[in-house]
Scaffold this motif. Structure first.
Motif, PDB file in Angstrom:
ATOM      1  N   GLY A 111       2.767  23.040   0.032  1.00 20.92           N
ATOM      2  CA  GLY A 111       1.522  23.031  -0.833  1.00 20.92           C
ATOM      3  C   GLY A 111       1.686  22.205  -1.953  1.00 20.92           C
ATOM      4  O   GLY A 111       0.962  21.916  -3.098  1.00 20.92           O
ATOM      5  N   THR A 112       2.978  21.326  -2.023  1.00 20.07           N
ATOM      6  CA  THR A 112       3.248  20.378  -3.059  1.00 20.07           C
ATOM      7  C   THR A 112       3.480  19.084  -2.455  1.00 20.07           C
ATOM      8  O   THR A 112       4.437  19.102  -1.460  1.00 20.07           O
ATOM      9  CB  THR A 112       4.429  20.976  -3.893  1.00 20.07           C
ATOM     10  N   TRP A 113       3.035  17.936  -3.135  1.00 20.15           N
ATOM     11  CA  TRP A 113       3.188  16.402  -2.605  1.00 20.15           C
ATOM     12  C   TRP A 113       3.647  15.524  -3.800  1.00 20.15           C
ATOM     13  O   TRP A 113       3.007  16.063  -4.975  1.00 20.15           O
ATOM     14  CB  TRP A 113       2.055  16.020  -1.930  1.00 20.15           C
ATOM     15  N   LEU A 114       4.047  14.614  -3.771  1.00 16.47           N
ATOM     16  CA  LEU A 114       4.262  13.447  -4.454  1.00 16.47           C
ATOM     17  C   LEU A 114       3.330  12.487  -3.867  1.00 16.47           C
ATOM     18  O   LEU A 114       3.444  12.061  -2.555  1.00 16.47           O
ATOM     19  CB  LEU A 114       5.865  12.844  -4.461  1.00 16.47           C
ATOM     20  N   VAL A 115       2.400  12.069  -4.724  1.00 11.78           N
ATOM     21  CA  VAL A 115       1.361  11.219  -4.293  1.00 11.78           C
ATOM     22  C   VAL A 115       1.682   9.771  -4.912  1.00 11.78           C
ATOM     23  O   VAL A 115       1.326   9.790  -6.112  1.00 11.78           O
ATOM     24  CB  VAL A 115      -0.081  11.787  -4.385  1.00 11.78           C
ATOM     25  N   LYS A 116       2.130   8.804  -4.051  1.00 13.20           N
ATOM     26  CA  LYS A 116       2.336   7.469  -4.953  1.00 13.20           C
ATOM     27  C   LYS A 116       1.039   6.653  -4.337  1.00 13.20           C
ATOM     28  O   LYS A 116       0.477   6.729  -3.443  1.00 13.20           O
ATOM     29  CB  LYS A 116       3.513   6.725  -4.322  1.00 13.20           C
ATOM     30  N   GLY A 117       0.816   6.001  -5.532  1.00  7.70           N
ATOM     31  CA  GLY A 117      -0.524   5.066  -5.579  1.00  7.70           C
ATOM     32  C   GLY A 117      -0.812   4.083  -6.475  1.00  7.70           C
ATOM     33  O   GLY A 117       0.226   3.947  -7.212  1.00  7.70           O
ATOM     34  N   ARG A 118      -1.885   3.356  -6.548  1.00  8.01           N
ATOM     35  CA  ARG A 118      -2.175   2.333  -7.462  1.00  8.01           C
ATOM     36  C   ARG A 118      -3.108   2.685  -8.355  1.00  8.01           C
ATOM     37  O   ARG A 118      -4.477   3.089  -7.785  1.00  8.01           O
ATOM     38  CB  ARG A 118      -2.401   1.068  -6.578  1.00  8.01           C
TER      39      ARG A 118
ATOM     40  N   GLU B 132       1.483   1.014 -10.656  1.00  5.27           N
ATOM     41  CA  GLU B 132       1.951   2.020  -9.564  1.00  5.27           C
ATOM     42  C   GLU B 132       2.172   3.316 -10.405  1.00  5.27           C
ATOM     43  O   GLU B 132       2.480   3.299 -11.427  1.00  5.27           O
ATOM     44  CB  GLU B 132       3.633   1.717  -9.309  1.00  5.27           C
ATOM     45  N   VAL B 133       1.567   4.539  -9.704  1.00  7.50           N
ATOM     46  CA  VAL B 133       1.640   5.816 -10.487  1.00  7.50           C
ATOM     47  C   VAL B 133       2.058   6.659  -9.353  1.00  7.50           C
ATOM     48  O   VAL B 133       1.660   6.665  -8.103  1.00  7.50           O
ATOM     49  CB  VAL B 133       0.110   6.132 -10.781  1.00  7.50           C
ATOM     50  N   HIS B 134       2.926   7.643  -9.855  1.00  6.94           N
ATOM     51  CA  HIS B 134       3.336   8.862  -9.109  1.00  6.94           C
ATOM     52  C   HIS B 134       2.881  10.144  -9.368  1.00  6.94           C
ATOM     53  O   HIS B 134       2.813  10.287 -10.731  1.00  6.94           O
ATOM     54  CB  HIS B 134       4.823   8.946  -8.890  1.00  6.94           C
ATOM     55  N   LEU B 135       2.205  10.741  -8.649  1.00  4.90           N
ATOM     56  CA  LEU B 135       1.533  12.175  -8.952  1.00  4.90           C
ATOM     57  C   LEU B 135       2.290  13.239  -8.390  1.00  4.90           C
ATOM     58  O   LEU B 135       2.446  13.167  -7.181  1.00  4.90           O
ATOM     59  CB  LEU B 135      -0.125  12.353  -8.747  1.00  4.90           C
ATOM     60  N   THR B 136       2.511  14.267  -9.170  1.00  7.30           N
ATOM     61  CA  THR B 136       3.082  15.626  -8.384  1.00  7.30           C
ATOM     62  C   THR B 136       1.745  16.288  -8.320  1.00  7.30           C
ATOM     63  O   THR B 136       0.878  16.774  -9.250  1.00  7.30           O
ATOM     64  CB  THR B 136       3.774  16.115  -9.594  1.00  7.30           C
ATOM     65  N   VAL B 137       1.413  16.933  -6.941  1.00 11.05           N
ATOM     66  CA  VAL B 137       0.447  17.484  -6.720  1.00 11.05           C
ATOM     67  C   VAL B 137       0.528  18.778  -6.023  1.00 11.05           C
ATOM     68  O   VAL B 137       1.466  18.860  -5.151  1.00 11.05           O
ATOM     69  CB  VAL B 137      -0.500  16.421  -5.604  1.00 11.05           C
ATOM     70  N   ARG B 138      -0.127  19.762  -6.450  1.00  9.76           N
ATOM     71  CA  ARG B 138       0.027  21.190  -5.937  1.00  9.76           C
ATOM     72  C   ARG B 138      -1.554  21.499  -5.465  1.00  9.76           C
ATOM     73  O   ARG B 138      -2.434  21.582  -6.478  1.00  9.76           O
ATOM     74  CB  ARG B 138       0.490  22.090  -6.978  1.00  9.76           C
TER      75      ARG B 138
END
Length: 174
Positions: free
Chosen positions: A100-107, A116-122
């Motif tokens: 249920g938790t991901w590191l979402v890398k994106g722009r 570049e942005v890195h989101l911690t997503v739950r």
């Protein structure tokens, strides 16, 4: 609630979702604000892992509930919303962490500057077609193209938290 998300295309419900931020102002004060969410979509594969994430925020709707500051931030010194009315995010990779938790890398594109942005997503799924998602990150406002003002007047680091309610489309395949 489950710690996994079912496969399908999930879209944000803007009226039940928020994009909030906080930034230090004049060294000792923290300013809190928000952006309206125009759209967001998450495509989840059969394995329960998001494959892609996109989002659009309304830059012109920027608000800290302080009219003079909001007008200044919407102006040319910061967001320049007349020329750049939206902020957009598009994922480049999703890395599973724990269930249920991901590191979402994106722009993130803001004022035609892409950073570049890195989101911690739950995410937690409620029922068959609703999910609650919390995504957090810390942005470097200068790297994102907002270089106005010295860091002691406006902090360089901006904490962002997205609280989203997503609905799965009636077509559940991806």
């Amino acid at each position: 609630m489950s710690n996994t998300i079912q496969a399908g295309t999930w879209s944000v419900e803007p009226t039940r979702s928020t994009a909030a931020f906080s930034v230090r102002n004049m060294i000792f004060k923290t300013v809190h604000g928000r952006f309206p969410i125009v759209s967001a979509e998450v495509s989840v594969g059969a394995d329960g892992v998001p494959r892609s994430v996109t989002a659009t925020l309304d830059a012109a709707g920027f608000s800290t509930d302080h009219a003079k500051r909001d007008t200044h931030v919407r102006g040319q010194d910061f967001l320049h919303t007349d020329a750049h009315p939206e902020l957009t995010f598009r994922s480049t990779a999703v890395v599973p962490q724990e269930p249920g938790t991901w590191l979402v890398k994106g722009r993130l594109t803001l004022r035609e500057v892409t950073s570049e942005v890195h989101l911690t997503v739950r995410a937690e799924q409620n029922g068959d077609d609703t999910a609650e998602v919390v995504a957090t990150t810390v942005l470097d406002r200068r790297a994102a193209g907002l270089g106005y003002g010295p860091s002691f007047l406006v902090g360089r680091k901006v904490a962002v938290q997205l609280d989203l309610t997503l609905h799965r489309s009636s077509e559940h395949s991806v």
